[in-house]
Design a protein around this motif. Sequence first.
Motif, short mmCIF file in Angstrom:
data_model
loop_
_atom_site.label_atom_id
_atom_site.label_comp_id
_atom_site.label_asym_id
_atom_site.label_seq_id
_atom_site.Cartn_x
_atom_site.Cartn_y
_atom_site.Cartn_z
N LEU A 35 2.02 -4.03 -8.12
CA LEU A 35 1.28 -4.21 -6.40
C LEU A 35 2.74 -4.47 -5.96
CD1 LEU A 35 -2.28 -5.32 -7.89
CD2 LEU A 35 -1.86 -3.36 -7.82
N PHE A 36 2.75 -5.75 -6.21
CA PHE A 36 4.06 -6.27 -5.07
C PHE A 36 5.10 -4.65 -4.91
CE2 PHE A 36 3.04 -10.78 -6.54
CZ PHE A 36 2.85 -11.04 -5.36
N GLN A 37 5.25 -3.89 -6.00
CA GLN A 37 6.38 -3.03 -5.78
C GLN A 37 6.35 -2.18 -4.40
OE1 GLN A 37 9.00 -1.34 -9.03
NE2 GLN A 37 7.78 -3.21 -10.65
N ILE A 38 4.93 -1.30 -4.43
CA ILE A 38 3.83 -0.81 -3.47
C ILE A 38 4.01 -1.07 -2.16
CG2 ILE A 38 2.15 0.10 -3.05
CD1 ILE A 38 1.37 0.94 -5.73
N THR A 39 3.82 -3.04 -2.20
CA THR A 39 3.55 -3.92 -0.56
C THR A 39 4.34 -3.78 -0.52
OG1 THR A 39 2.14 -4.48 -1.34
CG2 THR A 39 3.13 -6.26 0.08
N LYS A 40 6.45 -4.23 -1.10
CA LYS A 40 7.23 -3.91 -0.71
C LYS A 40 7.88 -2.24 0.01
CE LYS A 40 8.64 -7.98 -3.83
NZ LYS A 40 9.61 -8.03 -4.50
N GLU A 41 7.91 -1.22 -0.71
CA GLU A 41 7.91 -0.34 -0.23
C GLU A 41 7.32 0.05 1.15
OE1 GLU A 41 9.80 2.89 -1.26
OE2 GLU A 41 10.03 1.29 -2.61
N ASN A 42 6.10 -0.11 0.91
CA ASN A 42 5.31 0.15 2.44
C ASN A 42 5.40 -0.56 3.73
OD1 ASN A 42 3.19 1.31 0.68
ND2 ASN A 42 1.55 -0.38 1.10
N ASN A 43 6.15 -1.89 2.90
CA ASN A 43 6.76 -2.51 4.00
C ASN A 43 5.71 -2.82 5.58
OD1 ASN A 43 9.31 -4.24 5.26
ND2 ASN A 43 10.09 -2.24 6.16
N LEU A 44 4.86 -3.49 4.99
CA LEU A 44 3.68 -4.08 5.88
C LEU A 44 4.24 -5.59 6.34
CD1 LEU A 44 1.53 -1.03 7.10
CD2 LEU A 44 3.75 -1.95 8.86
N ALA A 45 2.85 -6.09 7.06
CA ALA A 45 2.40 -7.38 6.92
C ALA A 45 2.30 -7.39 6.04
CB ALA A 45 2.42 -7.88 8.20
N GLU A 46 0.53 -6.20 5.75
CA GLU A 46 -0.16 -7.10 4.60
C GLU A 46 -0.28 -5.38 4.17
OE1 GLU A 46 -1.89 -10.01 3.63
OE2 GLU A 46 -1.12 -10.52 5.12
N THR A 47 -0.75 -5.22 2.73
CA THR A 47 -1.18 -4.08 1.82
C THR A 47 -2.00 -4.48 1.23
OG1 THR A 47 0.61 -3.33 2.26
CG2 THR A 47 -1.32 -2.05 0.27
N ALA A 48 -3.58 -3.94 1.32
CA ALA A 48 -4.47 -4.60 0.88
C ALA A 48 -5.25 -3.30 -0.05
CB ALA A 48 -5.68 -4.39 1.41
N PHE A 49 -5.48 -3.93 -1.45
CA PHE A 49 -6.13 -3.45 -2.64
C PHE A 49 -7.59 -3.70 -3.21
CE2 PHE A 49 -1.63 -3.62 -2.91
CZ PHE A 49 -0.41 -2.86 -3.09
N PHE A 50 -8.61 -1.94 -3.40
CA PHE A 50 -9.26 -2.73 -3.93
C PHE A 50 -10.27 -1.76 -4.55
CE2 PHE A 50 -10.12 -0.09 -0.11
CZ PHE A 50 -11.36 1.00 -0.61
N ILE A 51 -10.90 -2.42 -5.43
CA ILE A 51 -11.52 -1.42 -6.69
C ILE A 51 -12.94 -1.17 -6.36
CG2 ILE A 51 -9.55 -1.81 -8.46
CD1 ILE A 51 -11.89 -3.89 -9.67
N PRO A 52 -13.85 -0.59 -6.90
CA PRO A 52 -15.22 -0.53 -6.92
C PRO A 52 -15.47 -1.51 -7.68
CG PRO A 52 -14.71 1.69 -8.17
CD PRO A 52 -13.27 0.71 -7.57
N ILE A 53 -17.04 -2.66 -7.66
CA ILE A 53 -17.79 -3.12 -8.58
C ILE A 53 -18.93 -2.41 -8.00
CG2 ILE A 53 -15.63 -5.26 -8.94
CD1 ILE A 53 -17.35 -6.46 -7.18
N ASP A 54 -20.28 -3.37 -9.25
CA ASP A 54 -21.49 -3.66 -9.07
C ASP A 54 -21.50 -3.37 -7.66
OD1 ASP A 54 -21.78 -2.22 -11.58
OD2 ASP A 54 -21.58 -4.82 -12.38
N ASP A 55 -21.75 -4.34 -6.89
CA ASP A 55 -22.46 -4.63 -5.44
C ASP A 55 -21.50 -3.88 -4.15
OD1 ASP A 55 -20.94 -6.40 -5.83
OD2 ASP A 55 -22.73 -8.16 -4.85
#
Length: 267
Positions: A35-55
């Motif tokens: 996740l950190f490597q992807i964020t550094k490669e994106n080179n923006l202030a923030e990268t958001a990751f999410f996964i689906p959960i029940d609700d």
Amino acid sequence: MKIQKYHVDAFTDRLFGGNPACVIPLQKWLPDDILFQITKENNLAETAFFIPIDDGFHIRWFTPEVEMDLCGHASLASAHVIREHLHYKKDIIYFQSASGDLQVSFEGDKYVLDFPSRIPVKAELPQIIKESLNIQPSEVFLSRDYVLLYESEEEISTLKLDENKLKQIDLGHGGIICTAAGTKSDFISRFFTPGASIFEDPVTGSAHCSLIPFWSKKNGKKEQLAFQVSERKGVLYCKDEGERVSIAGQAITYSVGEIFLPNSDQK
């Protein structure tokens, strides 16, 4: 392994305005180092990751340096991706996060973030911050971030901070909010993050968790219009809800792409 990546400009209705964020939907968590490597490669202030959960969804926010406890513009960008690109049909998006349960609803073309209120209290300004400023604030407050109150919009526009000097201070997840009453809005602000790869954040939703109750107490208004007056500029529609705040804004997709990763076990 192939995953989707969305680049979204948040708190704006035009490309190249507001605050850009990368949004990456996952089915399961990847290892944190990936996740950190992807964020550094994106080179923006923030990268958001999410996964689906029940609700709803479990959301996490990363800068190239740290995992954040809360991020407004990347949450708004994520809601935009979920609604516009993943075709989510429910009226409210529920997020589970490091800052507790959050939700995003919709008002026309605006996304309304329901976030915790973080009321700043009177504080002393660390000497290193004081020495970095070309204009001193009239008052200083502290919540997660330092809140520096100025006398006018002109002071905010001409304000300069010594980035090299501020590298000597560690504010953790926090930053420096500089704010004043606005001439065409209820209040304006700028936001600085010492030590971060992007020193001045274009539009900072989480900073308004403090700015909304702060200005509501000062001017007596529950609903307010806020401008963040960085070079890219952003517009935030704010409401003081007591222990919570509502922060509304628009978003626009800049690009959609794919990331190709070596096969990796997801958590």
